[in-house]
Enzyme design. Sequence first.
Site, PDB file in Angstrom:
ATOM      1  N   THR A   1       0.864  -1.193   0.000  1.00 26.87           N
ATOM      2  CA  THR A   1       0.000   0.000   0.000  1.00 26.87           C
ATOM      3  C   THR A   1       0.896   1.238   0.000  1.00 26.87           C
ATOM      4  O   THR A   1       1.101   1.873   1.023  1.00 26.87           O
ATOM      5  CB  THR A   1      -0.940   0.027   1.231  1.00 26.87           C
ATOM      6  OG1 THR A   1      -0.163  -0.168   2.416  1.00 26.87           O
ATOM      7  CG2 THR A   1      -1.994  -1.039   1.149  1.00 26.87           C
TER       8      THR A   1
ATOM      9  N   GLU B   1       0.260  -6.532  10.196  1.00 27.09           N
ATOM     10  CA  GLU B   1       1.624  -7.041  10.400  1.00 27.09           C
ATOM     11  C   GLU B   1       2.442  -6.022  11.191  1.00 27.09           C
ATOM     12  O   GLU B   1       2.213  -4.818  11.109  1.00 27.09           O
ATOM     13  CB  GLU B   1       2.286  -7.341   9.045  1.00 27.09           C
ATOM     14  CG  GLU B   1       2.385  -6.163   8.076  1.00 27.09           C
ATOM     15  CD  GLU B   1       3.637  -5.323   8.241  1.00 27.09           C
ATOM     16  OE1 GLU B   1       4.539  -5.731   9.008  1.00 27.09           O
ATOM     17  OE2 GLU B   1       3.717  -4.256   7.616  1.00 27.09           O
ATOM     18  N   PHE B   2       3.412  -6.553  11.962  1.00 31.83           N
ATOM     19  CA  PHE B   2       4.292  -5.690  12.761  1.00 31.83           C
ATOM     20  C   PHE B   2       5.758  -6.068  12.526  1.00 31.83           C
ATOM     21  O   PHE B   2       6.552  -6.115  13.461  1.00 31.83           O
ATOM     22  CB  PHE B   2       3.957  -5.810  14.250  1.00 31.83           C
ATOM     23  CG  PHE B   2       2.532  -5.443  14.583  1.00 31.83           C
ATOM     24  CD1 PHE B   2       2.120  -4.122  14.560  1.00 31.83           C
ATOM     25  CD2 PHE B   2       1.599  -6.419  14.898  1.00 31.83           C
ATOM     26  CE1 PHE B   2       0.813  -3.768  14.859  1.00 31.83           C
ATOM     27  CE2 PHE B   2       0.288  -6.079  15.202  1.00 31.83           C
ATOM     28  CZ  PHE B   2      -0.107  -4.755  15.179  1.00 31.83           C
TER      29      PHE B   2
ATOM     30  N   ARG C   1       9.600  -5.996  11.668  1.00 34.09           N
ATOM     31  CA  ARG C   1      10.735  -5.073  11.615  1.00 34.09           C
ATOM     32  C   ARG C   1      11.741  -5.643  10.630  1.00 34.09           C
ATOM     33  O   ARG C   1      12.145  -6.801  10.770  1.00 34.09           O
ATOM     34  CB  ARG C   1      11.394  -4.950  12.993  1.00 34.09           C
ATOM     35  CG  ARG C   1      10.496  -4.409  14.095  1.00 34.09           C
ATOM     36  CD  ARG C   1      11.137  -4.631  15.460  1.00 34.09           C
ATOM     37  NE  ARG C   1      11.294  -6.065  15.727  1.00 34.09           N
ATOM     38  CZ  ARG C   1      12.122  -6.556  16.651  1.00 34.09           C
ATOM     39  NH1 ARG C   1      12.885  -5.749  17.364  1.00 34.09           N
ATOM     40  NH2 ARG C   1      12.195  -7.859  16.846  1.00 34.09           N
ATOM     41  N   GLU C   2      12.114  -4.865   9.628  1.00 29.17           N
ATOM     42  CA  GLU C   2      13.111  -5.361   8.684  1.00 29.17           C
ATOM     43  C   GLU C   2      14.395  -5.677   9.453  1.00 29.17           C
ATOM     44  O   GLU C   2      14.838  -4.920  10.295  1.00 29.17           O
ATOM     45  CB  GLU C   2      13.359  -4.345   7.566  1.00 29.17           C
ATOM     46  CG  GLU C   2      12.126  -4.162   6.699  1.00 29.17           C
ATOM     47  CD  GLU C   2      12.411  -3.447   5.384  1.00 29.17           C
ATOM     48  OE1 GLU C   2      13.514  -3.623   4.826  1.00 29.17           O
ATOM     49  OE2 GLU C   2      11.518  -2.719   4.916  1.00 29.17           O
TER      50      GLU C   2
ATOM     51  N   LYS D   1      -1.616  -0.508  13.591  1.00 30.05           N
ATOM     52  CA  LYS D   1      -0.311  -0.380  12.944  1.00 30.05           C
ATOM     53  C   LYS D   1       0.072   1.086  12.732  1.00 30.05           C
ATOM     54  O   LYS D   1       1.206   1.500  13.031  1.00 30.05           O
ATOM     55  CB  LYS D   1      -0.312  -1.122  11.601  1.00 30.05           C
ATOM     56  CG  LYS D   1       0.994  -1.016  10.794  1.00 30.05           C
ATOM     57  CD  LYS D   1       2.146  -1.729  11.469  1.00 30.05           C
ATOM     58  CE  LYS D   1       3.467  -1.541  10.730  1.00 30.05           C
ATOM     59  NZ  LYS D   1       3.516  -2.163   9.410  1.00 30.05           N
TER      60      LYS D   1
ATOM     61  N   ASN E   1       3.232   2.989  14.518  1.00 31.95           N
ATOM     62  CA  ASN E   1       4.264   3.644  13.710  1.00 31.95           C
ATOM     63  C   ASN E   1       4.335   5.143  13.996  1.00 31.95           C
ATOM     64  O   ASN E   1       5.417   5.737  13.998  1.00 31.95           O
ATOM     65  CB  ASN E   1       4.018   3.398  12.222  1.00 31.95           C
ATOM     66  CG  ASN E   1       4.609   2.080  11.752  1.00 31.95           C
ATOM     67  OD1 ASN E   1       5.304   1.413  12.506  1.00 31.95           O
ATOM     68  ND2 ASN E   1       4.338   1.703  10.524  1.00 31.95           N
TER      69      ASN E   1
ATOM     70  N   GLY F   1      13.471   6.278   7.753  1.00 36.83           N
ATOM     71  CA  GLY F   1      13.094   6.163   6.347  1.00 36.83           C
ATOM     72  C   GLY F   1      12.451   4.814   6.130  1.00 36.83           C
ATOM     73  O   GLY F   1      11.789   4.282   7.010  1.00 36.83           O
TER      74      GLY F   1
ATOM     75  N   CYS G   1       7.853   1.966   5.214  1.00 36.38           N
ATOM     76  CA  CYS G   1       6.676   1.966   6.101  1.00 36.38           C
ATOM     77  C   CYS G   1       6.470   3.282   6.846  1.00 36.38           C
ATOM     78  O   CYS G   1       5.466   3.963   6.642  1.00 36.38           O
ATOM     79  CB  CYS G   1       6.787   0.822   7.115  1.00 36.38           C
ATOM     80  SG  CYS G   1       6.452  -0.787   6.392  1.00 36.38           S
TER      81      CYS G   1
END
Length: 446
Positions: A93, A159-160, A162-163, A215, A219, A268, A271
Site C-alpha cells: 500500500t 503485520e508488525f 521489523r526489517e 499499525k 508507527n 526512512g 513503512c
Amino acid sequence: MALKITVIGTGYLGATHAAAMAELGFEVLGLDVVPEKIDMLGRGEVPMYEPGLAELLRAHVAGIEGSSGRLRFTMDFAEVAEFGDVHFVCVNTPQKHGEYACDMSYVDSAMESLAKHLTRPCLVVGKSTVPVGSAERIAARIAELAPAGAEAELAWNPEFLREGFAVQDTLHPDRIVAGVGSERAERLLREVYAKPLAEGTPFVVTDFPTAELVKTSANSFLATKISFINAMAEVCEAGGGDVAKLAEAIGHDERIGSKFLRAGIGFGGGCLPKDIRAFMARAGELGADQALTFLREIDSINMRRRGAMVEMAREAVGGTFLGKRVGVLGAAFKPDSDDVRDSPALNVAGQIHLQGGQVTVYDPKGMDNARRLFPTLGYADSALEAVRGADVVLHLTEWREFRELDPAELGGATASRVLLDGRNALDPALWRAAGWTYRAMGRPAA
C-alpha cells in the site's frame, strides 16, 4: 482436517509470511502476479535480503532436496481459491504520487481477483497497512463478488514486521491483533497462530477499525519518539549540550524507556514515512485532522535532519563540495536490510552529489538496489575503497561491520581524517584516539 493457507503478494511481507506459515506446519500456496518473483521463490531464492529468510524458504519450498515440500507458488487466483481455507492478503500500500494518501489499488485488485473465485466457506485475512474504514468496504465487496457470499468472511490481522527481524517477528510475535466480525473468524485465526499463542503471545481481538488503526498508531508513536530525540539534538546543537548523554538520562525513566532515543539523520524505509502521511490524510477525510497535526511536525523534523547532515558535511570540507571527495558508509535505510526506499543515507549522498561532491558509497547488502535508484553516484566494494582519498567520511547506516572498522586503517586511506557519524553509533573516543575529527549531531565537537 488441517487448514490450508494461501498468501497473496510475495514481497517482503508475503514471502516472509508464507515461509513462516510452512514452518508452523501448514500446507501453503503463495501467489504473485510477477513471473520473475514466482520463479525465484520456486527455486528457493529470496528477492530481497532478510536475515534467515532464504534458509527458511529453502527448508519448505517443494522440489528442493531436503525440504518439507509444504510451500508452493502460483500465479492463478482460481487455484489459490480452490486450495485455501485461510487467504492472507499481503500486498503493498504505497503512498500515492503527489499526495499523502495511501494507494489502495493493489489491495483492492487482489481482493477482487480472489473474491470472484471463492466458492466455499473461507476466511480472507488482510495484513496490509490500510486507512481506517477500508476493511468494512472490502468485506462488503467480497460478499458481493464471491459465489460463496457471506461464507467468504474477512478479518484484519495487521503485520508488525521489523526489517532485519522479520522471521523472528512472524514466528514469535510480541502480539497478534485480530480484527474480526464473527466467532468463526476468531477461531480460525487462533488455529493459524496456535503455536505462538501456546508460547504466550498476547492475542488482542478487536473490531475492524481498531485493527486498522493499531499499525498506523504504533508507527506514529515510534516516529514521534525518533523525531523527539532529533529535535532535542537541534536544541543541544544550539545550547552546547550532548544529546547522547541526554538520551541516556531520560531513557532511565521507565515511563520513557531508552529504545529509539538515538539521535541521527532520522527514519526512512517503506513503512514509517508513508504510514504517518497516510494516517494524516485519512484523519483529514474523517474530519479529525486536528488530532494528527503534530505528525506534520514529526515528518518535518525527520526530513530536516537529512539537510542538517548535508550542511555539516559542507562545513567540514570548507564550505563547498566542488572538487571534494565524500565517502559514505551506508545505503540501506537501516542495518540488516537491503531496502533503500526513502533511505536517509542515499538521500544525503544524493544531495551532496547534486551540489558537486564526488560521492562514493558502500553498503554491505544494499548496493544493487542503491545503484538502480541512484545510478550516478559512485560505488565501492568495501568501506576502505569507499573512503579512499575522501575529504570527509559520513557514517549513515549503523551496520555492525562499520562499528568494527579499524579507524587507523581507514584513516590511512583518506585524504583527511574527518568523520561525521549520522547515527551516533560509533565510539567517539576510539576514532579520536586514531587522529580523527569526530562529529555527530547534537554532540560537542570534542
